[in-house]
Motif scaffolding. Sequence first.
Motif, PDB file in Angstrom:
ATOM      1  N   ARG A   1      35.790  40.228  47.494  1.00  0.00           N
ATOM      2  CA  ARG A   1      34.796  39.160  47.676  1.00  0.00           C
ATOM      3  C   ARG A   1      33.643  39.437  46.750  1.00  0.00           C
ATOM      4  NH1 ARG A   1      36.243  36.674  53.711  1.00  0.00           N
ATOM      5  NH2 ARG A   1      38.062  37.717  53.950  1.00  0.00           N
TER       6      ARG A   1
ATOM      7  N   GLU B   1      29.321  45.968  60.832  1.00  0.00           N
ATOM      8  CA  GLU B   1      29.803  44.909  60.216  1.00  0.00           C
ATOM      9  C   GLU B   1      29.965  43.683  61.160  1.00  0.00           C
ATOM     10  OE1 GLU B   1      30.531  44.739  56.892  1.00  0.00           O
ATOM     11  OE2 GLU B   1      29.786  46.610  57.090  1.00  0.00           O
TER      12      GLU B   1
ATOM     13  N   TYR C   1      37.109  54.681  58.995  1.00  0.00           N
ATOM     14  CA  TYR C   1      36.933  53.194  58.323  1.00  0.00           C
ATOM     15  C   TYR C   1      35.584  53.201  57.351  1.00  0.00           C
ATOM     16  CZ  TYR C   1      35.033  48.331  58.533  1.00  0.00           C
ATOM     17  OH  TYR C   1      34.327  46.963  57.942  1.00  0.00           O
TER      18      TYR C   1
ATOM     19  N   ARG D   1      27.624  40.050  61.028  1.00  0.00           N
ATOM     20  CA  ARG D   1      28.181  38.626  61.397  1.00  0.00           C
ATOM     21  C   ARG D   1      27.265  37.940  62.379  1.00  0.00           C
ATOM     22  NH1 ARG D   1      30.983  37.104  65.860  1.00  0.00           N
ATOM     23  NH2 ARG D   1      32.306  34.989  65.474  1.00  0.00           N
TER      24      ARG D   1
ATOM     25  N   THR E   1      41.381  47.826  56.890  1.00  0.00           N
ATOM     26  CA  THR E   1      40.216  47.227  57.522  1.00  0.00           C
ATOM     27  C   THR E   1      40.915  46.263  58.802  1.00  0.00           C
ATOM     28  OG1 THR E   1      40.267  45.208  56.216  1.00  0.00           O
ATOM     29  CG2 THR E   1      38.544  46.893  55.761  1.00  0.00           C
ATOM     30  N   SER E   2      40.067  45.822  59.640  1.00  0.00           N
ATOM     31  CA  SER E   2      41.051  45.206  61.038  1.00  0.00           C
ATOM     32  C   SER E   2      41.692  43.919  60.575  1.00  0.00           C
ATOM     33  CB  SER E   2      39.921  44.963  61.969  1.00  0.00           C
ATOM     34  OG  SER E   2      39.115  43.822  61.512  1.00  0.00           O
ATOM     35  N   ASN E   3      41.344  43.297  59.558  1.00  0.00           N
ATOM     36  CA  ASN E   3      41.975  41.874  59.432  1.00  0.00           C
ATOM     37  C   ASN E   3      41.999  41.005  60.494  1.00  0.00           C
ATOM     38  OD1 ASN E   3      43.077  40.568  57.392  1.00  0.00           O
ATOM     39  ND2 ASN E   3      45.285  41.345  57.571  1.00  0.00           N
ATOM     40  N   LEU E   4      40.703  41.212  61.233  1.00  0.00           N
ATOM     41  CA  LEU E   4      40.566  40.290  62.517  1.00  0.00           C
ATOM     42  C   LEU E   4      39.754  39.134  62.182  1.00  0.00           C
ATOM     43  CD1 LEU E   4      40.246  42.966  65.097  1.00  0.00           C
ATOM     44  CD2 LEU E   4      41.865  41.264  64.916  1.00  0.00           C
ATOM     45  N   SER E   5      38.983  38.987  61.001  1.00  0.00           N
ATOM     46  CA  SER E   5      37.925  38.196  60.938  1.00  0.00           C
ATOM     47  C   SER E   5      38.547  36.416  61.106  1.00  0.00           C
ATOM     48  CB  SER E   5      37.676  37.968  59.355  1.00  0.00           C
ATOM     49  OG  SER E   5      38.734  38.116  58.503  1.00  0.00           O
TER      50      SER E   5
ATOM     51  N   TRP F   1      31.878  50.182  61.762  1.00  0.00           N
ATOM     52  CA  TRP F   1      32.722  48.918  62.296  1.00  0.00           C
ATOM     53  C   TRP F   1      31.552  47.866  63.073  1.00  0.00           C
ATOM     54  CZ3 TRP F   1      36.071  46.515  66.024  1.00  0.00           C
ATOM     55  CH2 TRP F   1      36.913  45.583  65.596  1.00  0.00           C
TER      56      TRP F   1
ATOM     57  N   ASN G   1      30.405  33.255  54.914  1.00  0.00           N
ATOM     58  CA  ASN G   1      30.590  32.813  53.509  1.00  0.00           C
ATOM     59  C   ASN G   1      29.370  32.476  52.548  1.00  0.00           C
ATOM     60  OD1 ASN G   1      32.839  32.488  51.480  1.00  0.00           O
ATOM     61  ND2 ASN G   1      32.322  30.205  51.881  1.00  0.00           N
TER      62      ASN G   1
ATOM     63  N   ASP H   1      39.875  32.793  57.006  1.00  0.00           N
ATOM     64  CA  ASP H   1      38.647  33.174  57.958  1.00  0.00           C
ATOM     65  C   ASP H   1      37.694  32.550  57.472  1.00  0.00           C
ATOM     66  OD1 ASP H   1      37.423  34.310  55.510  1.00  0.00           O
ATOM     67  OD2 ASP H   1      38.023  36.525  56.124  1.00  0.00           O
ATOM     68  N   TYR H   2      37.490  31.372  56.653  1.00  0.00           N
ATOM     69  CA  TYR H   2      36.486  30.745  56.212  1.00  0.00           C
ATOM     70  C   TYR H   2      35.822  30.285  57.490  1.00  0.00           C
ATOM     71  CZ  TYR H   2      33.066  27.247  55.222  1.00  0.00           C
ATOM     72  OH  TYR H   2      31.648  26.333  55.123  1.00  0.00           O
ATOM     73  N   ASP H   3      34.270  31.007  57.273  1.00  0.00           N
ATOM     74  CA  ASP H   3      33.338  30.703  58.293  1.00  0.00           C
ATOM     75  C   ASP H   3      31.975  30.530  57.598  1.00  0.00           C
ATOM     76  OD1 ASP H   3      31.972  31.280  61.193  1.00  0.00           O
ATOM     77  OD2 ASP H   3      30.992  32.734  59.664  1.00  0.00           O
TER      78      ASP H   3
ATOM     79  N   ASN I   1      36.966  42.519  51.579  1.00  0.00           N
ATOM     80  CA  ASN I   1      35.528  42.445  51.314  1.00  0.00           C
ATOM     81  C   ASN I   1      34.887  42.977  50.171  1.00  0.00           C
ATOM     82  OD1 ASN I   1      32.605  41.815  52.443  1.00  0.00           O
ATOM     83  ND2 ASN I   1      32.670  44.080  52.238  1.00  0.00           N
TER      84      ASN I   1
END
Length: 471
Positions: free
Chosen positions: A341, A272, A225, A276, A237-241, A269, A375, A369-371, A338
């Motif tokens: 972005r 990251e 990673y 969050r 990446t995990s694509n878990l967001s 990881w 964001n 995954d808007y948070d 990311n």
Amino acid sequence: MKRALTWIRRDLRLHDHHALSESLKSADETIVVFIFDETILEKLHNKNDLRVTFIMQSLKEIETTLAKLGSSLLVRFGNPVTLIPQIVDEYKIEGVFFNRDYEPYAKLRDSEVTKRLRAKDVGVASYKDSVFYEKNEVLNGSGEIYKVFTPYKNKWLEKFHAQEDTASEYFISNKKFYQYKNPKNVLDTDWFYEIGFIETPGVLIGGSKEALKLLTQFRQYISNYKEARDVPALEQTSNLSTYIRMGNLSVRDMIRLSIEKKNPGYETWLSEIIWRDFYHMILDAYPRIENNSFKPQYDAIKWIGKKEDFEKWCDGQTGFPIVDSAMRCLNATGLMHNRLRMIVASFLTKTLLINWRLGEKYFAEKLYDYDMAANNGGWQWSASTGVDAQPYFRIFNPYSQSEKFDSEGLFIRRWCPELDGISNKKIHAPQEMDMFEQAQSGCVVGKDYPYPIVDYKSQRDKALKMYKEIR
Ligand SMILES: Cc1cc2nc3c(=O)[nH]c(=O)nc-3n(C[C@H](O)[C@H](O)[C@H](O)COP(=O)(O)OP(=O)(O)OC[C@H]3O[C@@H](n4cnc5c(N)ncnc54)[C@H](O)[C@@H]3O)c2cc1C
């Protein structure tokens, strides 16, 4: 307590769920409730919003599981401030349990619900669940919250490693769910119609089953990673967001994976996931950042960018391939890597000289995954207005970023097919092709693909001036 209610919101799962676990422990029977919150839905102008379908898929999975246990998910649409007390009366509930949410609107809503329930003598209990540490748990030597990430992370890790119970799962007792069937359950009722949305399946499937599958799949990439995370075309990446945002997965599920091995991939990881926590802690402590720069002096910046450039940025028509491919990917899928972005956010603010709030709002509309915390944190980091942001004079060069992180243009070719015939060298700046190269590549600049809408170097000088003016 005879009967309790667990109100699920951004924690759409039935495993490792703090509030639900406590509710099941404290009461003879627990009813699980979800409210389609009209205040949140009113803000979604696109009735095909992918996230609504993702939520519905998650709720259907929950209903299926509860039905197997003889229970059902109670679903309502409206204002939770009035609906939760109503449900409490209807079902003779003695205690309400929920996990805490740190967004400003959610905090207000939850305190109002709590006030109304307490006035009725109904017990209310809220729990930490969506973050690993809350704002008062990781403090500096003076007992204040950190405003710089690295010392925050070091303290976070110190506390984490000192704890015996690192990230264990909250137990869910399957025997104590309220036995009934909701006649308007999500499987038998057209809830899209009820709430005024249209079912729109996207590239993600909501639910814990899918989330746990992705988490397992990510095991094959996590060791690598640290190196692979910055290369969009690799998709490693995990694509878990989105899953962690909607709570199909718990933060502890993710942390348990991150501590399986001592290796730079795993550690990066985890770092990251700590970012969050950091951004959630900052939003909780400084709710004003929802609309304002974390560093107040930056609210005085006079953004001189043009509206038409903003529209071209949104549409992926700027003439900067790395930016255009990223924006087209976002528009088509609701996802963006990311690194991209960071590139498009830096480009909007420091190359097009457009207010970060417009970009933040656009992402809020489009991102699966808007948070708000992540964001806002990401945008203010890129625009240099945020907590522990990059310095204002650090301006991403879209050409060198493209050469470095998409050297063969693999990502660009995927989303800007008109550029596919261009060499690896010229794909980052197609306007540099001569007439012969343009003819050979099948891409005539100005006809098949736009010229850059601005000159990067002169915009860079303007950006520095714009930022210096308020310092
Ligand atoms: C301008 C900008 C806007 C962003 N908006 C959001 C957003 O609305 N929602 C969102 O979840 N993330 C946002 N991020 C952070 C990051 O881009 C995404 O979390 C990441 O791309 C998600 O992909 P992944 O799940 O494969 O991440 P991985 O690389 O697999 O990371 C694991 C998890 O860590 C968390 N994470 C990773 N990077 C960050 C970060 N920089 N800040 C906070 N959490 C992070 C996410 O929950 C992610 O799922 C934003 C970043 C920027 C620069």
